[in-house]
Design a protein around this motif. Sequence first.
Motif, PDB file in Angstrom:
ATOM      1  N   VAL A   1       0.837  -1.199   0.000  1.00 11.67           N
ATOM      2  CA  VAL A   1       0.000   0.000   0.000  1.00 11.67           C
ATOM      3  C   VAL A   1       0.870   1.246   0.000  1.00 11.67           C
ATOM      4  CG1 VAL A   1      -1.807   1.261   1.218  1.00 11.67           C
ATOM      5  CG2 VAL A   1      -1.755  -1.244   1.299  1.00 11.67           C
ATOM      6  N   THR A   2       0.581   2.162  -0.914  1.00 14.43           N
ATOM      7  CA  THR A   2       1.226   3.475  -0.924  1.00 14.43           C
ATOM      8  C   THR A   2       0.148   4.520  -0.668  1.00 14.43           C
ATOM      9  OG1 THR A   2       2.884   2.758  -2.531  1.00 14.43           O
ATOM     10  CG2 THR A   2       2.584   5.141  -2.240  1.00 14.43           C
ATOM     11  N   ILE A   3       0.283   5.234   0.446  1.00 14.06           N
ATOM     12  CA  ILE A   3      -0.681   6.274   0.821  1.00 14.06           C
ATOM     13  C   ILE A   3      -0.045   7.623   0.570  1.00 14.06           C
ATOM     14  CG2 ILE A   3      -2.035   7.245   2.715  1.00 14.06           C
ATOM     15  CD1 ILE A   3      -1.960   4.466   4.011  1.00 14.06           C
ATOM     16  N   THR A   4      -0.767   8.492  -0.104  1.00 18.30           N
ATOM     17  CA  THR A   4      -0.254   9.829  -0.421  1.00 18.30           C
ATOM     18  C   THR A   4      -1.144  10.890   0.200  1.00 18.30           C
ATOM     19  OG1 THR A   4      -1.520   9.871  -2.486  1.00 18.30           O
ATOM     20  CG2 THR A   4       0.738   9.060  -2.606  1.00 18.30           C
ATOM     21  N   GLY A   5      -0.515  12.048   0.534  1.00 12.55           N
ATOM     22  CA  GLY A   5      -1.330  13.181   0.936  1.00 12.55           C
ATOM     23  C   GLY A   5      -0.996  13.826   2.258  1.00 12.55           C
ATOM     24  N   THR A   6       0.070  13.398   2.949  1.00 12.21           N
ATOM     25  CA  THR A   6       0.401  14.064   4.207  1.00 12.21           C
ATOM     26  C   THR A   6       1.910  14.090   4.427  1.00 12.21           C
ATOM     27  OG1 THR A   6       0.085  14.066   6.605  1.00 12.21           O
ATOM     28  CG2 THR A   6       0.145  11.919   5.529  1.00 12.21           C
TER      29      THR A   6
END
Length: 200
Positions: A167-172
């Motif tokens: 999982v790659t989470i973006t935005g912070t």
Amino acid sequence: MLVAEMMSAPRVELTETMPVGEAAQMLSATGCDGAPVTDGDGRLRGIVTQIDLLQDRFGPVAGDVATNRHLIPPRETLHVGDVMTDAVVTTEESDDAHELAHRMMETRIRCVPVVRDGVVVGVVRRGDLLRTYLRPDREIRRDVLEEIARRSPEAEALDAVVEDGSVTITGTDDTAVRRRIGDLAAKVPGVRAVEITGRE
């Protein structure tokens, strides 16, 4: 994720007074390698595996087999209560599924009864682990975003991409937020790794 979301209904429930031959037939017919043993009220008394039911087929190896036969009761008089394990690892519906899965893998337990006030309400088997953790990426992404949305106020600013369970989470760019959402994502069944990147 809770155990309640991973468990399945018991396909077989045995009783202590059931002959081992009958129990063996039930396990064979349902493809189960083990089953909880309950009393008349459904309360857990123990657990039996296929290996337990084979005990009367393998007497002591050393010495004269004929002289050792008296050590094992005849099959027609042997009951589930004679061969079951009464020290059973159990779990509850509200327990953490991720922690239970790790425990099952580390101890190689095949079947864990799920109990509510001592009464069997389900089981978690290795097949349940496979079904839960070998999941399509789209389902993992959905659950990761839902889990973050439930517990993190920053959810609206985040997105996730999942490839083969990674999982790659973006935005912070916030370190504390990254740590929190990373912990949340890591507990979602099927997640193999988590990476968090800042805003582009």
